[in-house]
Scaffold this motif. Structure first.
Motif, PDB file in Angstrom:
ATOM      1  N   GLN A  18      -2.131  44.852  23.516  1.00 17.99           N
ATOM      2  CA  GLN A  18      -2.169  43.804  22.372  1.00 17.99           C
ATOM      3  C   GLN A  18      -0.681  43.644  21.594  1.00 17.99           C
ATOM      4  N   VAL A  19       0.244  44.625  21.642  1.00 21.34           N
ATOM      5  CA  VAL A  19       1.267  44.775  20.797  1.00 21.34           C
ATOM      6  C   VAL A  19       2.627  43.574  21.161  1.00 21.34           C
ATOM      7  N   LYS A  20       2.930  43.160  20.301  1.00 23.69           N
ATOM      8  CA  LYS A  20       4.222  42.051  20.470  1.00 23.69           C
ATOM      9  C   LYS A  20       5.149  42.749  20.172  1.00 23.69           C
ATOM     10  N   CYS A  21       5.465  43.456  18.973  1.00 24.60           N
ATOM     11  CA  CYS A  21       6.571  44.068  18.168  1.00 24.60           C
ATOM     12  C   CYS A  21       6.142  44.950  17.130  1.00 24.60           C
ATOM     13  N   PHE A  22       7.006  45.846  17.030  1.00 24.86           N
ATOM     14  CA  PHE A  22       7.020  46.642  15.451  1.00 24.86           C
ATOM     15  C   PHE A  22       8.094  46.299  14.779  1.00 24.86           C
ATOM     16  N   ARG A  23       7.804  45.918  13.301  1.00 25.36           N
ATOM     17  CA  ARG A  23       9.212  45.741  12.539  1.00 25.36           C
ATOM     18  C   ARG A  23       8.883  46.535  11.323  1.00 25.36           C
ATOM     19  N   LEU A  24      10.042  47.023  10.818  1.00 22.20           N
ATOM     20  CA  LEU A  24       9.997  47.795   9.703  1.00 22.20           C
ATOM     21  C   LEU A  24      10.879  47.166   8.451  1.00 22.20           C
ATOM     22  N   ASN A  25      10.046  47.038   7.293  1.00 28.69           N
ATOM     23  CA  ASN A  25      10.550  46.192   6.409  1.00 28.69           C
ATOM     24  C   ASN A  25      11.020  47.202   5.263  1.00 28.69           C
ATOM     25  N   SER A  26      12.487  47.399   5.190  1.00 27.34           N
ATOM     26  CA  SER A  26      12.894  48.253   4.231  1.00 27.34           C
ATOM     27  C   SER A  26      13.556  47.414   2.844  1.00 27.34           C
ATOM     28  N   PHE A  27      13.446  46.205   2.823  1.00 30.34           N
ATOM     29  CA  PHE A  27      13.746  45.552   1.839  1.00 30.34           C
ATOM     30  C   PHE A  27      13.025  45.956   0.414  1.00 30.34           C
ATOM     31  N   THR A  28      14.008  46.068  -0.506  1.00 29.86           N
ATOM     32  CA  THR A  28      13.209  46.292  -1.919  1.00 29.86           C
ATOM     33  C   THR A  28      12.841  44.845  -2.854  1.00 29.86           C
ATOM     34  N   ASP A  29      13.569  44.020  -2.438  1.00 26.58           N
ATOM     35  CA  ASP A  29      13.538  42.723  -3.408  1.00 26.58           C
ATOM     36  C   ASP A  29      12.607  41.602  -2.879  1.00 26.58           C
ATOM     37  N   ILE A  30      12.375  41.648  -1.445  1.00 26.22           N
ATOM     38  CA  ILE A  30      11.603  40.823  -0.612  1.00 26.22           C
ATOM     39  C   ILE A  30      10.186  41.414  -0.217  1.00 26.22           C
ATOM     40  N   LYS A  33       8.070  46.742   0.196  1.00 26.34           N
ATOM     41  CA  LYS A  33       9.137  47.507   0.827  1.00 26.34           C
ATOM     42  C   LYS A  33       8.488  48.730   1.713  1.00 26.34           C
ATOM     43  N   ASN A  34       9.239  49.466   2.668  1.00 29.24           N
ATOM     44  CA  ASN A  34       9.017  50.748   3.435  1.00 29.24           C
ATOM     45  C   ASN A  34       7.524  50.300   4.096  1.00 29.24           C
ATOM     46  N   THR A  35       7.635  49.022   4.737  1.00 28.93           N
ATOM     47  CA  THR A  35       6.334  48.673   5.458  1.00 28.93           C
ATOM     48  C   THR A  35       6.566  48.522   6.864  1.00 28.93           C
ATOM     49  N   LEU A  36       5.616  49.219   7.611  1.00 29.50           N
ATOM     50  CA  LEU A  36       5.730  49.017   9.175  1.00 29.50           C
ATOM     51  C   LEU A  36       4.708  47.943   9.442  1.00 29.50           C
ATOM     52  N   VAL A  37       5.069  46.797  10.239  1.00 38.99           N
ATOM     53  CA  VAL A  37       4.431  45.776  10.366  1.00 38.99           C
ATOM     54  C   VAL A  37       4.413  45.802  12.124  1.00 38.99           C
TER      55      VAL A  37
END
Length: 93
Positions: A18-30, A33-37
């Motif tokens: 069921q996975v479409k994609c993995f994204r890594l959010n490394s932004f600190t201001d938006i 931060k440091n979140t795997l989606v």
């Protein structure tokens, strides 16, 4: 259609089919931060309204987020999840 496979890693259990994609959010201001989606494929369901007995198609775009204490840890787990997912996809072909 890919066969279902449940995998647990980094405290998260998902069905790889069921996975479409993995994204890594490394932004600190938006956002976080440091979140795997983990984004999942769109799924559909039909809801019947009791008053009219008509069905309406509902679309669900779901995702799961995992926060990590720092970018290096988030990147390591992201890379591991992507490797697990790629191995699964290679087996399906």
């Amino acid at each position: 259609m890919n066969s279902p496979r449940l995998v647990t890693h980094a405290g998260l259990t998902i069905n790889l089919s069921q996975v479409k994609c993995f994204r890594l959010n490394s932004f600190t201001d938006i956002g976080k931060k440091n979140t795997l989606v983990v984004e999942f494929k769109t799924r559909y369901d039909y809801i019947q309204y009791p008053e009219t007995n008509e069905f309406e198609k509902q679309e669900y775009n779901e995702q799961t987020e995992i926060e990590f204490p720092d970018y290096d840890t988030a990147k390591a787990y992201s890379d591991e999840w992507i490797e697990i997912w790629q191995e699964y996809l290679d087996e399906q072909t």
